[in-house]
Write a protein that holds these residues in place. Structure first.
Motif, short mmCIF file in Angstrom:
data_model
loop_
_atom_site.label_atom_id
_atom_site.label_comp_id
_atom_site.label_asym_id
_atom_site.label_seq_id
_atom_site.Cartn_x
_atom_site.Cartn_y
_atom_site.Cartn_z
N MET A 192 0.70 -1.28 0.09
CA MET A 192 -0.08 0.00 0.10
C MET A 192 0.83 1.31 0.16
N HIS A 193 1.82 1.48 0.88
CA HIS A 193 2.67 2.45 0.87
C HIS A 193 3.24 2.91 -0.47
N THR A 194 4.11 1.69 -0.88
CA THR A 194 4.83 2.10 -2.09
C THR A 194 3.97 2.22 -3.36
N ALA A 195 2.74 1.67 -3.43
CA ALA A 195 1.76 2.09 -4.37
C ALA A 195 1.24 3.38 -4.37
N MET A 196 0.92 3.98 -3.03
CA MET A 196 0.63 5.36 -2.93
C MET A 196 1.88 6.26 -3.42
N GLU A 197 3.07 6.01 -3.19
CA GLU A 197 4.29 6.72 -3.55
C GLU A 197 4.29 6.93 -5.03
N ALA A 198 3.94 5.68 -5.67
CA ALA A 198 4.06 5.55 -7.27
C ALA A 198 2.95 6.40 -7.81
N LEU A 199 1.92 6.35 -7.14
CA LEU A 199 0.71 7.42 -7.54
C LEU A 199 0.86 8.87 -7.47
N ARG A 200 1.46 9.01 -6.52
CA ARG A 200 1.89 10.59 -6.33
C ARG A 200 3.00 11.00 -6.98
N SER A 201 3.84 10.09 -7.53
CA SER A 201 5.06 10.42 -8.38
C SER A 201 4.71 11.10 -9.52
N GLN A 208 -7.97 12.96 -7.18
CA GLN A 208 -7.70 11.91 -8.21
C GLN A 208 -7.62 10.37 -7.52
N ILE A 209 -6.65 10.67 -6.36
CA ILE A 209 -6.48 9.23 -5.88
C ILE A 209 -7.47 8.70 -5.26
N VAL A 210 -8.19 9.55 -4.65
CA VAL A 210 -9.60 8.85 -4.07
C VAL A 210 -10.55 8.41 -5.07
N ARG A 211 -10.65 8.99 -6.34
CA ARG A 211 -11.47 8.60 -7.39
C ARG A 211 -10.98 7.20 -7.90
N LEU A 212 -9.68 7.10 -7.92
CA LEU A 212 -8.97 5.89 -8.45
C LEU A 212 -8.88 4.69 -7.61
N VAL A 213 -8.82 4.92 -6.05
CA VAL A 213 -8.78 3.96 -5.28
C VAL A 213 -10.33 3.46 -4.94
N VAL A 214 -11.33 4.26 -4.87
CA VAL A 214 -12.48 3.82 -4.67
C VAL A 214 -12.95 3.09 -5.91
N LEU A 215 -12.43 3.26 -6.92
CA LEU A 215 -12.97 2.72 -8.32
C LEU A 215 -12.21 1.37 -8.17
N SER A 218 -7.61 -2.36 -5.94
CA SER A 218 -6.60 -3.09 -6.25
C SER A 218 -5.28 -2.63 -6.54
N VAL A 219 -5.46 -1.32 -6.84
CA VAL A 219 -4.22 -0.42 -7.41
C VAL A 219 -3.29 -0.61 -6.23
N LEU A 220 -3.85 -0.56 -4.98
CA LEU A 220 -2.79 -0.61 -3.82
C LEU A 220 -2.15 -1.68 -3.60
N ALA A 221 -2.34 -2.92 -4.57
CA ALA A 221 -1.61 -4.16 -4.34
C ALA A 221 -0.50 -4.13 -5.52
N MET A 222 -0.54 -3.27 -6.41
CA MET A 222 0.34 -3.16 -7.77
C MET A 222 1.65 -2.63 -7.11
N PRO A 224 5.19 -0.94 -7.84
CA PRO A 224 5.37 0.72 -8.82
C PRO A 224 5.65 0.37 -10.24
N ASP A 225 6.46 -0.57 -10.58
CA ASP A 225 6.83 -0.60 -12.05
C ASP A 225 5.59 -0.91 -12.81
N ARG A 226 4.71 -1.86 -12.43
CA ARG A 226 3.14 -1.89 -12.98
C ARG A 226 2.68 -0.64 -13.25
N ILE A 227 2.38 0.03 -12.00
CA ILE A 227 1.68 1.26 -12.25
C ILE A 227 2.38 2.27 -13.09
N ASN A 228 3.65 2.34 -12.92
CA ASN A 228 4.32 3.21 -14.16
C ASN A 228 4.15 2.83 -15.55
N GLY A 229 3.85 1.34 -15.68
CA GLY A 229 3.63 1.08 -17.00
C GLY A 229 2.20 1.39 -17.45
#
Length: 395
Positions: A192-201, A208-215, A218-222, A224-229
């Motif tokens: 969760m912490h690393t995913a949040m850091e990647a989103l903020r980066s 925007q993060i609220v909308r993304l996470v509520v929808l 599972s993004v919080l399980a991804m 960072p490299d997958r989020i970046n992709g």
């Protein structure tokens, strides 16, 4: 409450057959007429005497009788959950029912998470159920994940506190968890912490993060490299982070293998659709790049060959590509075909009015084309029910 005489006979039967080495499940099948009478009587405070460990077959027979599970599922539970007494298991079942778990919820949970039957109902399970009840998270959501097996103090409470800090309200927490209950099992520190850091980066603000996470919690399980992709792919598809449909685009692409959307894009292009048309349609309906290649091929061929509609015209109404053929498109087409044949409706040169009709919600379509005409054209009801098949809009 004490069990009935029949209930005591079944419990005695389980005990005796376990001692004798006979499989009680077979005997339960033999005495099926007794089982149907006993299911409601086995949730009593009286249970089998405590033993060092109930034999597997006896435990399975108990689960068959008390939880209504099939013998095969019950046997698997008994092998994976060695409970010393039926008393605790019986209390677990009773406790779950008291917190709104239906028979279907219980049947869904125990084969996947048999160790729930071994929990101490008052010391371990009840506090978790009370905590989730205070958040308004219903039983049918909890039954879909293993969260009840996690520690309340070490994981569940910290996880909820973390989510509250991200999405703000318990209402948002309920929405997010209802979409994916397994997200509550995500490791806080390593995921969760690393995913949040990647989103903020990538410059997302709090809203925007609220909308993304509520929808898409599972993004919080991804990683960072997958989020970046996913961010890179969305940039290539010209869907900026500030666009209202960005969270939906992220959701769709995050469920595909990296680059899989390119194969689907190529398929659309093969139907004569331009890249600009496709990108514009993706911004409106990101799901068009998430459906399978087979589905894309099937639907575009259908619209082109059976409805005489150009694929490019379909892409101006991209939601059509997300509708079910069997449950939505074909019944509507059958109704429209009947009405065309009876002269009740007309079509334009490119059949645009017909595909616009397909976009209507099922209720709106039914009111406009079935209820409205069923007295004059009774076949519209048969067509909507699938009793008249759609074969194409013929000239």
């Amino acid at each position: 409450m004490f069990p009935t005489a029949a209930g005591r006979r079944l419990l005695l039967l389980i005990r005796r057959t376990a001692t004798a080495g006979t499989n009680p499940i077979l005997l339960l099948h033999h005495h099926h007429h007794q089982n149907s009478m006993l299911l409601s009587n086995l949730y009593s405070s009286t249970s089998l005497a405590r033993t060092p460990e109930l034999k597997s077959a006896a435990a399975a027979a108990y689960v068959v009788a008390s939880c209504g599970l099939p013998p095969a599922a019950a046997a698997g539970i008994s092998r994976n959950a060695r409970f010393r007494s039926t008393a605790d298991a019986e209390s677990v079942v009773s406790l779950l029912r008291g917190y709104g778990f239906s028979d279907a919820n219980i049947t869904q949970m125990f084969p996947k998470f048999p160790y729930l039957l071994t929990m101490n109902p008052d010391k371990t399970l009840r506090p978790k159920l009370e905590f989730f009840a205070s958040l308004g998270i219903p039983a049918n959501v909890l039954s879909r994940s293993a969260i009840l097996s996690r520690s309340l103090e070490k994981h569940i409470v910290p996880c909820i506190e973390f989510l509250r800090g991200v999405v703000g309200t318990d209402g948002n927490i309920r929405k997010a968890i209802s979409r994916n209950p397994w997200a509550l099992c995500i490791d806080i520190d390593n995921n969760m912490h690393t995913a949040m850091e990647a989103l903020r980066s990538h410059g997302l603000d709090d809203a925007q993060i609220v909308r993304l996470v509520v929808l898409n919690i599972s993004v919080l399980a991804m990683p960072p490299d997958r989020i970046n992709g996913v961010f890179e792919d969305l940039k290539a598809l010209e869907l900026p982070t500030m666009h209202p449909r960005f969270p939906y685009g992220f959701l769709r692409l995050s469920r595909l293998k990296r680059g899989a959307w390119k194969e689907r894009m190529s398929l659309y292009l093969n139907f004569g659709i331009s890249k600009n048309e496709l990108v514009k349609a993706f911004r409106v309906q990101p799901g068009i790049l998430a459906v399978t290649k087979k589905t894309i091929q099937q639907k575009l061929c259908f619209f082109q060959d059976k409805m005489n509609v150009l694929p490019a015209d379909v892409l101006t109404r991209p939601v059509l590509l997300t509708f079910s053929m069997e449950k939505n498109i074909l019944p509507k087409c059958a109704v429209l075909s009947v009405l065309l044949g009876e002269g009740k409706i007309e079509r334009d040169e490119r059949n645009i009015n017909l595909i616009n009709s397909l976009r209507r919600t099922n209720n709106n379509f039914y009111d406009s084309f079935v209820s409205r005409y069923e007295k004059d054209v009774p076949d519209v009801v048969k067509a909507y029910k699938g009793e008249i098949k759609f074969t194409g809009f013929m000239d």
